[in-house]
Design a protein around this motif. Structure first.
Motif: not given
Length: 371
Positions: A118-133
């Motif tokens: 999922v994170v890889s897909a978001a980054v490919r879309e140019g999305i800033f990603v925060c991982i919520g632990g």
């Protein structure tokens, strides 16, 4: 400066019995932006069509604060957020064994696999990603390190350390956040809950340990006992941490009133920063000190947050308070009469559980003056 990511419109609205309509969301977001929030977590796109419509309207406001959505670590959630035009997301995964068991059948490998996908897909879309632990505070630090390492490799930009059930102490928080920061993997954002009344303290302890920011909600609104409070954190950062923050007294009061009204909550009169009685001084010693120096018993001026200082005429009032009110009414008080008034005032207030107003005080003085 510490980053404030306010989640009133997400975690705040998850408080039981609370539901914001579109108009309320737009007003709250606008006020939060004007009051200095750096980021706004504005909803959960996967909730449905109406939620996504609201998110689009919030984005259309064109505010300075970056807007992000909360998502489970699922492609469906991510796609729902992307469809709204969102450019920043929190992608939440469980960290503790208890939640990994509930959500992933106990398999940490599945957690990491889903994260990578999922994170890889978001980054490919140019999305800033925060991982919520989620439930980080009941999780294993080594596993958090694994999550952060993989998340960074996939292009995530931040890790949200969540004290989901509010069980940390400030010392514990400092130690674990210091450890995570020393790994030098991802910047840390604090997400603290208030089950033991420590959400603010733990959020700031995380900042002390090296975290870059924290989540807040206005009036601490949120699940169970709520979250770190936006207005309290904001004022703490300004006054206790020396950050340069401009706080508009009218806007901060308007924001608090808007959220309280939308949530149908009555604020405690002694609520920090915004309680209607926190600048009222009844104790004789305190009132006398405040009349001589406005900093004697207050850490900041009432006017800074749109409040007014008051000297109620109550059981614990001293002669300075009585003289103050009589003088304002044009009466030069006799010391002997003042001495006789105090026990009578205490008796009246104790009996009826209500302070005297100024007209009652004047009447009492005049009655005693005639004896």
């Amino acid at each position: 400066m510490a980053l404030i990511n306010d989640t009133t419109l997400r975690d705040g609205e998850q408080a039981p019995y609370v539901a914001f309509n579109t108009e309320e969301k737009l007003r709250i977001a606008t006020l939060l932006d004007a009051c200095g929030a750096d980021e706004l977590e504005v909803g959960i796109a996967a909730m449905g069509v109406k939620e996504r419509e609201d998110i689009r309207e919030l984005l259309a406001l064109g505010l300075n604060a970056r807007m992000m959505t909360w998502n489970r670590m699922k492609m469906d959630d991510l796609e729902a957020s992307i469809s709204c035009g969102i450019k920043a997301v929190d992608l939440s995964i469980p960290i503790s064994d208890i939640l990994i068991d509930v959500k992933f059948g106990g398999s940490k490998l599945k957690v990491l696999s889903e994260l990578e996908h999922v994170v890889s897909a978001a980054v490919r879309e140019g999305i800033f990603v925060c991982i919520g632990g989620e439930d980080s505070s009941r999780g294993n630090t080594d596993f958090i390190k694994d999550v952060m390492e993989l998340a960074r490799e996939c292009g995530a930009s931040r890790f949200r350390y969540c004290d989901t059930v509010g069980i940390m102490t400030p010392t514990q928080t400092f130690n674990v956040i210091k450890t995570l920061c020393d790994y030098n993997l991802l910047p840390i954002e604090m997400h603290t809950h208030n089950d033991f009344g420590l959400a603010n303290a733990n959020a700031l302890s995380g900042i002390d340990a090296g975290a870059i920011g924290m989540n807040t909600t206005v009036i601490g609104l949120g699940e169970r006992a709520g979250n770190a409070s936006f207005e309290q954190i904001l004022m703490a950062l300004k006054h206790l941490y020396g950050e340069v923050r401009t706080i508009d007294p009218l806007l901060i009061r308007e924001l608090v009133a808007a959220v309280a009204s939308a949530a149908n909550i009555t604020l405690a009169t002694n609520a920090p920063i915004v309680g209607e009685r926190i600048f009222a001084h009844e104790s004789g010693i305190h009132a006398s000190g405040m009349m001589k120096n406005s900093h004697a018993y207050e850490p900041f001026e009432a006017e800074e947050v749109g409040s007014i200082r008051a000297y109620p005429i109550g059981k614990h009032s001293g002669s300075a308070t009585i003289r103050y009110h009589l003088t304002r009414m044009g009466i030069s008080a006799d010391n002997g009469i003042l001495h006789d008034m105090l026990p009578k005032i205490r008796e009246i207030v104790t009996s009826r559980k209500r302070v005297l107003d100024t007209l009652e005080l004047k009447s009492l003085y005049q009655d005693l003056a005639c004896i």
